[in-house]
Design a protein around this motif. Structure first.
Motif, short mmCIF file in Angstrom:
data_model
loop_
_atom_site.label_atom_id
_atom_site.label_comp_id
_atom_site.label_asym_id
_atom_site.label_seq_id
_atom_site.Cartn_x
_atom_site.Cartn_y
_atom_site.Cartn_z
N THR A 71 23.38 92.60 21.36
CA THR A 71 21.93 92.59 21.18
C THR A 71 21.36 91.18 21.09
O THR A 71 20.33 90.87 21.70
CB THR A 71 21.55 93.38 19.91
N ILE A 75 18.39 89.56 23.54
CA ILE A 75 17.12 89.02 23.04
C ILE A 75 16.96 87.56 23.44
O ILE A 75 15.90 87.13 23.91
CB ILE A 75 17.06 89.15 21.50
N ILE A 115 12.90 97.47 25.04
CA ILE A 115 12.20 96.30 24.52
C ILE A 115 10.81 96.20 25.15
O ILE A 115 10.67 96.35 26.37
CB ILE A 115 13.00 95.01 24.83
N MET A 280 13.57 90.41 16.56
CA MET A 280 12.86 89.87 17.72
C MET A 280 11.95 88.71 17.29
O MET A 280 11.96 87.64 17.91
CB MET A 280 12.02 90.97 18.37
N ARG A 285 10.48 86.12 19.73
CA ARG A 285 9.96 87.11 20.67
C ARG A 285 8.81 87.89 20.02
O ARG A 285 8.81 88.13 18.80
CB ARG A 285 11.06 88.09 21.08
N ALA A 289 11.38 96.40 19.61
CA ALA A 289 12.64 96.80 20.24
C ALA A 289 13.34 97.88 19.43
O ALA A 289 13.22 97.94 18.21
CB ALA A 289 13.57 95.60 20.41
#
Length: 370
Positions: A71, A75, A115, A280, A285, A289
């Motif tokens: 993961t 990301i 996402i 995230m 980000r 997600a």
């Protein structure tokens, strides 16, 4: 290409099944490097299953790590895109020390990530695919479902500090009620509200009825949980879903739904997932997600039915054997679905159904153990 199932390990069959399942729902294959910069994992150690990491120095002097998690790589290497969701699936090897082990293992993980602008349908679809993934592995499975918004609202109502939350969550995850009571009592808190919540477990409708009697939980989170449960029940997964508030993850990384999957004859969870909007944000980000991973190393424990025989046929031949006749005999046996080993002499400890001998007039059965 036609691959005989008999030559595949249990977990290898699962890879094919699950990858095909995710593709049918529009999750596209995602490939990544086997390693990342070590700093990525150092900054997010609490997110990892294990903080033991294999490192090496790259040719440019950077400290790199063999990937212990998928993961984080997805990301780090992705980009935000407003207005839609990215649907990704993968089967990748990760390298880490598993629970109870004393050495590193190479573990095959299969999973998916959704996402972007996540809505209620996206959440349902991912959780539904988690349940369907378990059904592909075993008919006897349970998906334990929780909502961290409900648990967090109870802790906030109790006035539990952020520092204390991590200790409380650890006790809840381990179902250590004695230690939970001790920690909260030492901080002057009444442990009963959270003990009452954690004690709720079982069929969703029964738990939801009890949950609605609580006057200190997030009504929004309860409604979200009920909506997803109803969708799962209407899709036919109801008898396999349990609500279990002992399913927890770090609140610094996760929010909303978290879940864990179990199958019969495997003591620990084989699937784990949840919403990780906070992770995230921590990695810069802006997207939301949700995703999950299936731990295929756990499936090795299901493959307990050891084959009674190593090969169906052991075919012996002499120095004067005609090679074309030998090749044709092997081809014929193989095309009839038999596994065949060719030898001049019988190897020690080999287990075979039939012992065959190539002679001038063809293949003769010398011994039949079937």
């Amino acid at each position: 290409m036609n691959i005989r199932e008999s030559v595949l390990k249990y977990e290898e069959k699962a890879v094919f099944e699950l990858r095909s399942l995710y593709r049918r729902y529009g999750f596209l294959p995602y490939k990544m490097s086997k390693f990342e910069e070590y700093d990525l994992y150092v900054r997010n150690k609490d997110f990892l299953v294990s903080d033991h990491i294999i490192t090496f120095t790259d040719t440019d002097g950077k400290l790199m790590a063999l990937k212990p998690d998928v993961t984080l790589s997805i990301i780090k290497n992705g980009k935000d895109a407003d207005g839609f969701v990215q649907k990704l699936c993968y089967n990748e090897n990760v390298y880490r020390v598993t629970k109870g082990a004393q050495s590193f293992k190479e573990i095959m993980q299969v999973g998916l990530e959704c996402i972007g602008d996540i809505d209620k349908y996206n959440i349902y679809e991912v959780i539904m695919l988690a349940a369907e993934s378990l059904s592909k592995i075993s008919d006897e499975y349970v998906l334990d479902l929780s909502h961290l918004g409900i648990l967090d609202s109870v802790m906030q109502n109790m006035g539990i500090s952020d520092e204390l939350k991590s200790k409380v969550l650890k006790c809840i995850g381990e179902k250590n009620i004695h230690e939970l009571t001790s920690i909260l009592s030492a901080d002057g808190k009444d442990a009963e509200p959270i003990k009452k919540l954690v004690s709720l477990y079982g069929q969703p409708q029964k738990v939801l009825e009890e949950l609605k009697k609580f006057d200190f939980v997030s009504e929004i989170s309860v409604q979200e949980l009920e909506d997803i449960v109803l969708l799962l029940e209407s899709a036919g997964y109801g008898k396999h879903i349990r609500i279990d508030f002992s399913v927890v993850n770090d609140l610094n990384y996760y929010n909303g739904f978290v879940f864990k999957g179990f199958i019969k004859n495997v003591a620990t969870g084989v699937l784990s997932g949840g919403q990780y909007d906070k992770l995230m944000n921590k990695l810069g980000r802006t997207s939301c997600a949700i995703g999950f991973a299936v731990y295929l190393d756990m499936l090795e424990r299901l493959d307990v039915t050891e084959n009674e025989y190593d090969v169906d046929a052991l075919l012996l031949y002499g120095d004067d054997a005609e090679l074309s006749a030998l090749a044709n005999a092997v081809k014929l046996l193989s095309e009839n679905g038999k596994s065949v080993m060719v030898q001049k002499n019988i190897p020690s400890q080999i287990r075979y159904k039939q012992l065959l001998m190539l002679k001038e007039r063809g293949v003769e059965i010398v011994e039949n153990n079937a």
